[in-house]
Design a protein around this motif. Structure first.
Motif, short mmCIF file in Angstrom:
data_model
loop_
_atom_site.label_atom_id
_atom_site.label_comp_id
_atom_site.label_asym_id
_atom_site.label_seq_id
_atom_site.Cartn_x
_atom_site.Cartn_y
_atom_site.Cartn_z
N ASP A 165 0.85 -1.20 0.00
CA ASP A 165 0.00 0.00 0.00
C ASP A 165 0.88 1.25 0.00
OD1 ASP A 165 -2.72 1.25 0.40
OD2 ASP A 165 -1.60 2.10 2.07
N GLY A 166 0.50 2.20 -0.86
CA GLY A 166 1.29 3.43 -0.95
C GLY A 166 2.48 3.27 -1.88
N SER A 167 2.41 2.27 -2.75
CA SER A 167 3.61 1.93 -3.56
C SER A 167 4.09 3.08 -4.45
CB SER A 167 3.34 0.69 -4.41
OG SER A 167 2.23 0.91 -5.26
N ILE A 183 -5.62 14.71 5.28
CA ILE A 183 -6.52 14.66 4.13
C ILE A 183 -5.77 15.24 2.93
CG2 ILE A 183 -7.54 16.98 4.49
CD1 ILE A 183 -10.29 15.66 3.76
N ASN A 184 -6.09 14.79 1.73
CA ASN A 184 -5.44 15.34 0.53
C ASN A 184 -6.18 16.61 0.13
OD1 ASN A 184 -4.60 16.05 -2.01
ND2 ASN A 184 -4.36 13.94 -2.73
N MET A 185 -5.64 17.74 0.53
CA MET A 185 -6.29 19.06 0.37
C MET A 185 -6.50 19.41 -1.10
SD MET A 185 -6.98 20.40 3.35
CE MET A 185 -7.12 22.17 3.15
N ARG A 187 -1.22 16.68 8.24
CA ARG A 187 -0.23 15.75 7.70
C ARG A 187 -0.86 15.03 6.50
NH1 ARG A 187 2.80 18.10 10.05
NH2 ARG A 187 4.36 17.58 11.65
N TRP A 188 -0.08 14.74 5.44
CA TRP A 188 -0.56 13.87 4.37
C TRP A 188 0.63 13.14 3.76
CZ3 TRP A 188 -4.84 11.54 3.67
CH2 TRP A 188 -5.10 10.85 2.47
N VAL A 189 0.75 11.85 4.02
CA VAL A 189 1.90 11.07 3.58
C VAL A 189 1.59 10.37 2.25
CG1 VAL A 189 3.58 9.28 4.28
CG2 VAL A 189 2.46 10.67 6.01
N ALA A 190 0.27 10.24 1.96
CA ALA A 190 -0.20 9.48 0.79
C ALA A 190 0.20 8.01 0.93
CB ALA A 190 0.33 10.06 -0.52
N SER A 191 0.23 7.55 2.17
CA SER A 191 0.47 6.13 2.45
C SER A 191 -0.37 5.80 3.68
CB SER A 191 1.95 5.89 2.72
OG SER A 191 2.19 4.54 2.97
N MET A 192 -1.50 5.12 3.45
CA MET A 192 -2.47 4.92 4.54
C MET A 192 -1.85 4.26 5.76
SD MET A 192 -6.03 2.82 4.36
CE MET A 192 -7.36 3.17 5.52
N VAL A 193 -0.94 3.30 5.52
CA VAL A 193 -0.34 2.57 6.65
C VAL A 193 0.43 3.54 7.54
CG1 VAL A 193 1.25 0.75 7.31
CG2 VAL A 193 -0.21 0.43 5.33
N ILE A 249 -6.90 12.29 12.85
CA ILE A 249 -8.05 11.84 12.06
C ILE A 249 -7.59 11.74 10.62
CG2 ILE A 249 -8.93 14.22 11.89
CD1 ILE A 249 -11.78 12.98 11.71
N PHE A 250 -7.81 10.57 10.03
CA PHE A 250 -7.43 10.29 8.62
C PHE A 250 -8.71 10.28 7.79
CE2 PHE A 250 -5.37 8.50 5.00
CZ PHE A 250 -6.21 7.52 4.51
N MET A 251 -8.66 11.04 6.69
CA MET A 251 -9.88 11.13 5.88
C MET A 251 -9.57 10.94 4.41
SD MET A 251 -11.22 14.58 7.76
CE MET A 251 -12.78 14.67 6.92
N TYR A 252 -10.29 10.01 3.77
CA TYR A 252 -10.32 9.98 2.31
C TYR A 252 -11.81 9.95 1.92
CZ TYR A 252 -7.96 10.34 -2.05
OH TYR A 252 -7.45 10.85 -3.23
N PRO A 253 -12.45 11.10 1.96
CA PRO A 253 -13.90 11.15 1.71
C PRO A 253 -14.21 10.97 0.23
CG PRO A 253 -13.03 13.38 1.95
CD PRO A 253 -11.88 12.45 2.20
N GLY A 265 -15.59 6.09 -3.79
CA GLY A 265 -14.48 6.55 -2.94
C GLY A 265 -13.16 6.11 -3.53
N LYS A 266 -12.08 6.31 -2.80
CA LYS A 266 -10.75 5.91 -3.32
C LYS A 266 -10.29 4.60 -2.68
CE LYS A 266 -6.13 6.44 -4.31
NZ LYS A 266 -5.07 7.25 -4.84
N LEU A 267 -10.46 4.48 -1.37
CA LEU A 267 -9.86 3.34 -0.67
C LEU A 267 -10.75 2.11 -0.75
CD1 LEU A 267 -8.38 5.28 2.37
CD2 LEU A 267 -7.30 4.68 0.20
N ARG A 268 -10.11 0.93 -0.74
CA ARG A 268 -10.86 -0.32 -0.92
C ARG A 268 -11.33 -0.83 0.45
NH1 ARG A 268 -7.45 1.17 -5.35
NH2 ARG A 268 -6.00 1.37 -3.62
N LEU A 269 -12.56 -1.31 0.45
CA LEU A 269 -13.20 -1.76 1.68
C LEU A 269 -12.53 -3.01 2.26
CD1 LEU A 269 -15.56 -1.73 3.76
CD2 LEU A 269 -16.91 -3.04 2.09
P1 P6P Z 1 -3.65 10.23 -3.03
C1 P6P Z 1 -2.14 4.76 -1.69
O1 P6P Z 1 -2.26 4.71 -3.10
C2 P6P Z 1 -3.53 4.94 -1.11
O2 P6P Z 1 -4.32 3.85 -1.48
C3 P6P Z 1 -3.45 5.10 0.39
O3 P6P Z 1 -2.40 4.38 0.96
C4 P6P Z 1 -3.26 6.59 0.56
O4 P6P Z 1 -3.77 7.07 1.79
C5 P6P Z 1 -4.02 7.18 -0.63
O5 P6P Z 1 -4.10 6.15 -1.63
C6 P6P Z 1 -3.30 8.37 -1.21
O6 P6P Z 1 -4.15 8.92 -2.22
O7 P6P Z 1 -4.89 10.62 -3.82
O8 P6P Z 1 -3.26 11.27 -2.03
O9 P6P Z 1 -2.50 9.77 -3.88
#
Ligand code: P6P
Length: 332
Positions: free
Chosen positions: A117-119, A208-210, A242-248, A260-264, A274-278
């Motif tokens: 994840d976050g590759s 959150i990704n602003m 903070r936004w690392v773009a790596s959920m882990v 609080i982590f948000m990907y609405p 949405g973006k993230l997989r259930l």
């Molecule tokens: P964005 C990585 O691809 C991921 O699935 C999560 O780990 C991460 O939180 C999110 O997408 C990042 O998304 O749109 O900021 O690249």
């Protein structure tokens, strides 16, 4: 005092608390072995020339990284050696992978995972991770099909992640709290370093990704606007972002210091949900966050209560510090 290894910890839980059957302990050890191997592959990525992208896309329509495929193969091969699964489903594979019956030692469990994840961060040397979720294989099902995987997050037997950061950590829950193990590369063992992890109930930090701000639904826009007003606004305190773009990495930070982590869902992702997989991102991370005293919601319902309709189904995600998630969901 010498720290417990993962195996010692699991055997202690089995002996002293009467939880986990033998297959589960063996299964978790196989997952840990896979994560150790993935850690080495990620760590040596540039040296082995595997930091690039492939010409192909995965089921998500995302360009696959070389390491996406390599780590997916590692996860399957390592876990197939022992065969404590009836089947596996991965972010990187269209359909579930059935372990050949002759290689199988137990058909009790189904394993779902996101191998890396976050590759997209891997070639810029930012932390990435593996996320996994373990479900029970329905009674009497020899060859599990997609419908057998479509269980709500509340039914998970175990979930966890490996974080390949400044150190490699394995964080797991089996429904009896959350515990973190740090890999000692010199010994090749995960040692218990974070017993009974708890998410602080309050926070001043949102993730959150602003750049998606103009596409958010009104409740999310209003919540973030109020946070950005700081001490002069209705929240009465200054927030950090903070936004690392790596959920882990985000979830681990929240486990350690709150947040609080948000990907609405937003107008761009509305038709996808949405973006993230259930099944192999939101559910496993929700199980961990809730077991550590936090909350995890789609904004409209508890994520682990969602009845899945597809293996690669997406969902809006709001998770973290209990009081902050409650505050955010009050905007809906
Ligand atoms: P964005 C990585 O691809 C991921 O699935 C999560 O780990 C991460 O939180 C999110 O997408 C990042 O998304 O749109 O900021 O690249």
């Amino acid at each position: 005092m010498e720290k417990q290894t993962l195996s010692q910890f699991l055997l202690d839980e089995q002996r002293l608390r009467g939880i986990h059957d033998d297959e589960f302990v063996l299964l978790l050890n196989d997952i840990a072995t896979a994560c150790k191997s993935i850690s080495r592959a990620v760590c040596k990525g540039a040296l082995n020339g595997v930091m690039g992208s492939l010409e192909c896309e995965n089921i998500q329509g995302e360009t696959q990284k070389q390491l996406d495929v390599i780590t997916n193969d590692i996860f399957i091969e390592v876990n197939q050696v022992a065969g404590y699964y009836a089947g596996m489903a991965s972010e990187e594979m269209d359909a579930p992978y059935e372990i050949p019956v002759n290689l199988r030692k137990s058909g009790k469990y189904l394993l779902l995972f996101d191998p890396l994840d976050g590759s997209s961060n891997v070639n810029v040397n930012i932390s990435v991770g593996t996320i996994f979720s373990i479900l029970r294989c329905p009674e009497g099902v020899e060859n599990p099909k997609v419908k057998d995987y479509l269980q709500s997050g509340i039914t998970q037997v175990c979930s966890g992640y490996a974080l390949y950061g400044s150190s490699t950590m394995l964080v797991i829950t089996a429904g009896f709290g959350v515990n973190g193990f740090t890999l000692d590369n010199d010994v090749g063992e995960f040692y218990l370093t974070h017993l009974n992890m708890r998410v602080p109930e309050d926070t001043h930090e949102f993730a959150i990704n602003m750049s998606n701000q103009k596409s958010w639904e009104a409740p999310v826009k209003n919540y973030i606007e109020d946070c950005l007003k700081g001490t002069d606004g209705p929240r009465g305190k200054q927030f950090n972002m903070r936004w690392v773009a790596s959920m882990v990495a985000e979830v681990h930070r929240i486990l350690i210091r709150g947040g609080i982590f948000m990907y609405p869902v937003d107008s761009k992702l509305k038709d996808k949900g949405g973006k993230l997989r259930l099944m192999y991102e939101a559910n496993p991370m929700s199980f961990i966050i809730e077991q550590a005293g936090g909350l995890s919601s789609s904004g409209r319902q508890r994520i682990v209560n969602i009845k899945p309709s597809g293996l690669h189904q997406r969902v809006p995600v709001i998770m973290g510090s209990k009081n902050e998630v409650e505050m955010m969901c009050s905007y809906y």
